[in-house]
Design a protein around this motif. Structure first.
Motif, PDB file in Angstrom:
ATOM      1  N   PRO A   1       0.822  -1.208   0.000  1.00 51.55           N
ATOM      2  CA  PRO A   1       0.000   0.000   0.000  1.00 51.55           C
ATOM      3  C   PRO A   1       0.856   1.258   0.000  1.00 51.55           C
ATOM      4  N   ARG A   2       0.271   2.336  -0.490  1.00 47.04           N
ATOM      5  CA  ARG A   2       1.000   3.605  -0.504  1.00 47.04           C
ATOM      6  C   ARG A   2       1.339   4.013   0.926  1.00 47.04           C
ATOM      7  N   GLY A   3       2.538   4.536   1.101  1.00 46.98           N
ATOM      8  CA  GLY A   3       2.961   4.969   2.422  1.00 46.98           C
ATOM      9  C   GLY A   3       3.683   3.902   3.220  1.00 46.98           C
ATOM     10  N   ASP A   4       3.724   2.672   2.707  1.00 46.96           N
ATOM     11  CA  ASP A   4       4.410   1.576   3.401  1.00 46.96           C
ATOM     12  C   ASP A   4       5.912   1.714   3.168  1.00 46.96           C
ATOM     13  N   LYS A   5       6.673   1.854   4.236  1.00 50.83           N
ATOM     14  CA  LYS A   5       8.113   2.080   4.114  1.00 50.83           C
ATOM     15  C   LYS A   5       8.934   0.798   4.329  1.00 50.83           C
ATOM     16  N   SER A   6       8.290  -0.368   4.351  1.00 47.86           N
ATOM     17  CA  SER A   6       9.007  -1.614   4.635  1.00 47.86           C
ATOM     18  C   SER A   6       9.969  -2.010   3.514  1.00 47.86           C
ATOM     19  N   ALA A   7       9.787  -1.486   2.316  1.00 47.23           N
ATOM     20  CA  ALA A   7      10.662  -1.845   1.203  1.00 47.23           C
ATOM     21  C   ALA A   7      11.963  -1.041   1.190  1.00 47.23           C
ATOM     22  N   TYR A   8      12.152  -0.172   2.158  1.00 48.08           N
ATOM     23  CA  TYR A   8      13.343   0.664   2.209  1.00 48.08           C
ATOM     24  C   TYR A   8      14.374   0.068   3.165  1.00 48.08           C
ATOM     25  N   THR A   9      15.650   0.314   2.857  1.00 43.65           N
ATOM     26  CA  THR A   9      16.724  -0.151   3.730  1.00 43.65           C
ATOM     27  C   THR A   9      16.795   0.745   4.966  1.00 43.65           C
ATOM     28  N   ASP A  10      17.472   0.264   5.995  1.00 43.11           N
ATOM     29  CA  ASP A  10      17.654   1.077   7.207  1.00 43.11           C
ATOM     30  C   ASP A  10      18.388   2.374   6.877  1.00 43.11           C
ATOM     31  N   LYS A  11      19.344   2.287   5.967  1.00 45.27           N
ATOM     32  CA  LYS A  11      20.104   3.472   5.576  1.00 45.27           C
ATOM     33  C   LYS A  11      19.180   4.502   4.922  1.00 45.27           C
ATOM     34  N   GLN A  12      18.281   4.046   4.052  1.00 41.42           N
ATOM     35  CA  GLN A  12      17.351   4.970   3.395  1.00 41.42           C
ATOM     36  C   GLN A  12      16.393   5.599   4.410  1.00 41.42           C
ATOM     37  N   LYS A  13      15.965   4.810   5.394  1.00 36.24           N
ATOM     38  CA  LYS A  13      15.064   5.331   6.431  1.00 36.24           C
ATOM     39  C   LYS A  13      15.758   6.390   7.273  1.00 36.24           C
ATOM     40  N   ARG A  14      17.032   6.148   7.637  1.00 33.75           N
ATOM     41  CA  ARG A  14      17.795   7.134   8.417  1.00 33.75           C
ATOM     42  C   ARG A  14      18.005   8.412   7.610  1.00 33.75           C
ATOM     43  N   LYS A  15      18.276   8.232   6.322  1.00 38.77           N
ATOM     44  CA  LYS A  15      18.487   9.378   5.438  1.00 38.77           C
ATOM     45  C   LYS A  15      17.223  10.237   5.375  1.00 38.77           C
ATOM     46  N   ALA A  16      16.065   9.601   5.213  1.00 34.15           N
ATOM     47  CA  ALA A  16      14.792  10.330   5.150  1.00 34.15           C
ATOM     48  C   ALA A  16      14.513  11.043   6.464  1.00 34.15           C
ATOM     49  N   GLU A  17      14.815  10.387   7.579  1.00 32.19           N
ATOM     50  CA  GLU A  17      14.584  10.991   8.891  1.00 32.19           C
ATOM     51  C   GLU A  17      15.447  12.245   9.067  1.00 32.19           C
TER      52      GLU A  17
END
Length: 61
Positions: A2-18
């Motif tokens: 579903p849209r908005g689901d961030k599970s397909a991102y790596t930890d590095k990408q999540k930290r970068k977005a944060e």
């Protein structure tokens, strides 16, 4: 996914977005807009979630 689901991102990408989101918020952007811009930036730079690694190279035409 579903849209908005961030599970397909790596930890590095999540930290970068944060980190990007926090930077926007410091500049006075609303939390919701900062999050939207942060993920748009990650997608633009990395091309979306979990795409790095062996066998992911593009072939020149």
């Amino acid at each position: 996914m579903p849209r908005g689901d961030k599970s397909a991102y790596t930890d590095k990408q999540k930290r970068k977005a944060e980190h990007i989101e926090e930077s926007y918020e410091k500049r006075g952007i609303s939390e919701k807009e900062a999050e939207r811009r942060a993920w748009a930036t990650v997608n633009k730079e990395d091309g979306g979630g979990k795409k790095s690694g062996s066998g992911r190279k593009t072939h020149p035409k």
